[in-house]
Write an enzyme that holds these catalytic residues in place. Structure first.
Site, PDB file in Angstrom:
ATOM      1  CE  LYS A 102      24.076 -29.728   2.566  1.00  0.00           C
ATOM      2  NZ  LYS A 102      25.457 -29.946   3.047  1.00  0.00           N
ATOM      3  N   GLY A 216      27.722 -28.804  17.562  1.00  0.00           N
ATOM      4  CA  GLY A 216      27.172 -30.089  17.124  1.00  0.00           C
ATOM      5  C   GLY A 216      28.287 -30.971  16.618  1.00  0.00           C
ATOM      6  CB  ALA A 218      31.211 -29.126  12.453  1.00  0.00           C
TER       7      ALA A 218
HETATM    8  P1  NAD Z   1      24.701 -30.267  13.974  1.00  0.00           P
HETATM    9  O1  NAD Z   1      23.248 -30.337  13.798  1.00  0.00           O
HETATM   10  O2  NAD Z   1      25.419 -31.448  14.506  1.00  0.00           O
HETATM   11  O3  NAD Z   1      25.067 -29.013  14.923  1.00  0.00           O
HETATM   12  C1  NAD Z   1      24.648 -27.708  14.668  1.00  0.00           C
HETATM   13  C2  NAD Z   1      25.025 -26.878  15.886  1.00  0.00           C
HETATM   14  O4  NAD Z   1      24.797 -25.505  15.613  1.00  0.00           O
HETATM   15  C3  NAD Z   1      24.209 -27.218  17.128  1.00  0.00           C
HETATM   16  O5  NAD Z   1      25.059 -27.173  18.256  1.00  0.00           O
HETATM   17  C4  NAD Z   1      23.214 -26.065  17.208  1.00  0.00           C
HETATM   18  O6  NAD Z   1      22.768 -25.808  18.543  1.00  0.00           O
HETATM   19  C5  NAD Z   1      24.077 -24.945  16.693  1.00  0.00           C
HETATM   20  N1  NAD Z   1      23.322 -23.813  16.200  1.00  0.00           N
HETATM   21  C6  NAD Z   1      22.194 -23.798  15.452  1.00  0.00           C
HETATM   22  N2  NAD Z   1      21.818 -22.523  15.221  1.00  0.00           N
HETATM   23  C7  NAD Z   1      22.753 -21.741  15.828  1.00  0.00           C
HETATM   24  C8  NAD Z   1      22.931 -20.350  15.943  1.00  0.00           C
HETATM   25  N3  NAD Z   1      22.062 -19.498  15.381  1.00  0.00           N
HETATM   26  N4  NAD Z   1      24.009 -19.905  16.612  1.00  0.00           N
HETATM   27  C9  NAD Z   1      24.885 -20.762  17.180  1.00  0.00           C
HETATM   28  N5  NAD Z   1      24.760 -22.076  17.110  1.00  0.00           N
HETATM   29  C10 NAD Z   1      23.707 -22.551  16.442  1.00  0.00           C
HETATM   30  O7  NAD Z   1      25.292 -29.812  12.576  1.00  0.00           O
HETATM   31  P2  NAD Z   1      26.770 -30.016  12.012  1.00  0.00           P
HETATM   32  O8  NAD Z   1      26.774 -31.260  11.220  1.00  0.00           O
HETATM   33  O9  NAD Z   1      27.758 -29.796  13.097  1.00  0.00           O
HETATM   34  O10 NAD Z   1      26.812 -28.810  10.964  1.00  0.00           O
HETATM   35  C11 NAD Z   1      27.215 -27.493  11.336  1.00  0.00           C
HETATM   36  C12 NAD Z   1      27.683 -26.768  10.098  1.00  0.00           C
HETATM   37  O11 NAD Z   1      28.763 -27.508   9.517  1.00  0.00           O
HETATM   38  C13 NAD Z   1      26.631 -26.631   8.982  1.00  0.00           C
HETATM   39  O12 NAD Z   1      26.851 -25.426   8.288  1.00  0.00           O
HETATM   40  C14 NAD Z   1      26.954 -27.799   8.064  1.00  0.00           C
HETATM   41  O13 NAD Z   1      26.483 -27.584   6.755  1.00  0.00           O
HETATM   42  C15 NAD Z   1      28.462 -27.784   8.153  1.00  0.00           C
HETATM   43  N6  NAD Z   1      29.083 -29.031   7.753  1.00  0.00           N
HETATM   44  C16 NAD Z   1      28.864 -30.185   8.415  1.00  0.00           C
HETATM   45  C17 NAD Z   1      29.474 -31.354   7.981  1.00  0.00           C
HETATM   46  C18 NAD Z   1      29.294 -32.653   8.689  1.00  0.00           C
HETATM   47  O14 NAD Z   1      29.953 -33.628   8.305  1.00  0.00           O
HETATM   48  N7  NAD Z   1      28.486 -32.736   9.725  1.00  0.00           N
HETATM   49  C19 NAD Z   1      30.303 -31.338   6.850  1.00  0.00           C
HETATM   50  C20 NAD Z   1      30.535 -30.130   6.210  1.00  0.00           C
HETATM   51  C21 NAD Z   1      29.915 -28.978   6.668  1.00  0.00           C
END
Ligand code: NAD
Length: 419
Positions: A102, A216, A218
């Site tokens: 990571k 976002g 996910a």
């Molecule tokens: P992203 O940047 O696309 O979206 C993050 C979202 O979370 C945004 O809408 C943001 O406004 C919101 N956010 C941030 N802080 C917040 C809070 N305190 N309360 C509520 N909402 C909040 O990120 P993502 O890629 O969707 O990732 C989200 C989670 O999913 C992370 O934990 C990431 O590690 C995990 N994840 C993502 C992927 C992927 O393929 N994108 C894969 C596995 C795990």
């Protein structure tokens, strides 16, 4: 307790149940390599800012390190170590031949211009270049990084190598070696696993109300997939707050509104709610405690804690985010009978299609969307079955069972390699 300590605690719980070889446990209790780098950027106003970045390589017993890069103001080494460890477990749960890594940079990318963001992304890749590559360590998007950033990173690495090495990162746009289905893969994988869980519980999506924290990649993708599958989405949120519509909301309208206004909290307007006039803006903390059947956590870690776990009304938690539930909260949820579908299983669809992307890049031969879906569903359903059977066998939670499945495969690989 730091996030990394939480991760190790989760691993130890499972290790005890399955009687993991102590040498293997010792190996997995700390990352194999940690790199800290300085990332200088010439800002538009003529100043130079130096950002701090990390890359953690946790374990490559089963294949090259794999894991996203997070750009976030609060990212730190302990968090990146935890996320890298979960990646090792996640790849193993779904049985793909990759390890865990990571990366992160301490920055709020929303404050940077596009040019500054590009320079940050390229400079970070130059800093970690000796450690990465399609056969060594393959980054991907995570919080506040996206396909455009991955394209810059793949380009920078390829220029340094003087040849196209697009497989150095995944989550790229389709035009530069991205895979069909990668954008939605995390949410899609979560949907497949949830569907299997509901089958076991004898429940139907159309009976289920859903709250989604985080909107976002996910969260927003799972929101519209859930609507299409018949679930009723009653609440969504982002970093500014939450929108709760008791009678249900239209996720696609909420996504367009967020794109226009920047936050779902500006979207309590006609067209978002399904019926009536009952949407209200609430806090993220309040959202976690509203009436619903399924709570999808898709924002950040440590959201359900010992302070609010008792107030969670959902009977199922789907962890699309990494580490959203603390170990203390897990205990409380277990006593309440809440089914927690753990991150290392629920969000593994993302890394699975990242693996497909890497395979396609290395072969320079690309698959159709249908081929990607077919392979993804098979892997996710098999992973669910392995975890669910293990949970029943050991009378364990799904998290403990997912760790047991992962640790068994890691143990086998490490012992076979003579580690
Ligand atoms: P992203 O940047 O696309 O979206 C993050 C979202 O979370 C945004 O809408 C943001 O406004 C919101 N956010 C941030 N802080 C917040 C809070 N305190 N309360 C509520 N909402 C909040 O990120 P993502 O890629 O969707 O990732 C989200 C989670 O999913 C992370 O934990 C990431 O590690 C995990 N994840 C993502 C992927 C992927 O393929 N994108 C894969 C596995 C795990």
């Amino acid at each position: 307790m730091s996030l990394f300590e939480n991760t190790i605690r989760q691993m130890r719980n499972a290790a005890q149940i399955m009687k993991l070889d102590p040498h293997v446990e010792a190996h997995l209790s700390s990352p194999q390599r940690i790199l800290e780098v300085s990332v200088p950027v010439h800002m538009d106003n003529g100043s130079v800012r130096v950002f701090k970045g990390f890359r953690v390589q946790h374990c490559n017993a089963r294949g090259p390190y794999k894991g996203g890069i997070r750009f976030h103001p609060q990212v730190d080494m302990e968090e990146v170590k935890a996320l890298a460890t979960w990646m090792t477990m996640k790849c193993s749960v779904v049985g793909i031949p990759l390890g865990g890594g990571k990366g992160g940079v301490i920055v709020d990318p929303r404050e940077l211009s596009e040019r500054e963001l590009e320079q940050l992304s390229r400079t970070y890749i130059r800093a970690i270049e000796p450690l990465i590559g399609p056969e060594k360590d393959v980054p991907a998007p995570d919080v506040y990084t996206n396909p455009k950033i991955m394209a810059w990173m793949a380009d920078e690495y390829s220029m340094l190598q003087r040849r196209n090495k697009l497989g150095v990162v995944t989550g790229k746009p389709l035009s530069v070696g991205g895979s069909e289905g990668r954008g939605e893969a995390t949410s899609q994988g979560g949907m497949y696993v949830l569907e299997e869980a509901l089958k076991e519980l004898g429940k139907n999506p159309s009976e289920m109300t859903v709250v989604i924290q985080g909107f976002g990649n996910a969260g927003a993708n799972v929101a519209h997939m859930m609507e299409d599958a018949g679930y009723k989405v009653v609440g969504v949120s982002d970093s500014k707050g939450a929108l709760y519509c008791k009678e249900g909301l239209h996720p696609r309208e909420a996504i367009s509104c967020k794109m226009e206004k920047g936050t779902v909290t500006e979207c309590s307007v006609a067209g978002i709610q399904k019926t009536g006039d009952c949407c209200k803006v609430i806090t993220n903390e309040e959202l976690l405690e509203v009436e619903c059947d399924v709570l999808v956590l898709s924002a950040l870690e440590n959201q359900v804690t010992k302070d609010n776990a008792a107030n969670v009304k959902a009977s199922i938690i789907l962890e699309l985010a990494n580490g959203p539930t603390t170990p203390e909260a897990d205990e409380i949820l277990r006593e309440k009978g809440v089914m927690v579908i753990p991150d290392i299983l629920a969000n593994a669809g993302g890394v699975t299609v990242s693996y497909f992307e890497l395979v396609q890049n290395e072969a320079n031969f690309y698959w159709s969307a249908e081929e990607v879906q077919e392979r993804l569903i098979r892997i996710m359903v098999e992973a669910w079955q392995a975890v669910s059977e293990t949970a029943k066998k050991h009378n364990a939670t799904l998290r403990e069972a997912a760790f047991i499945v992962a640790l068994k495969r890691l143990e086998e690989a490490m012992l076979a390699r003579g580690w």
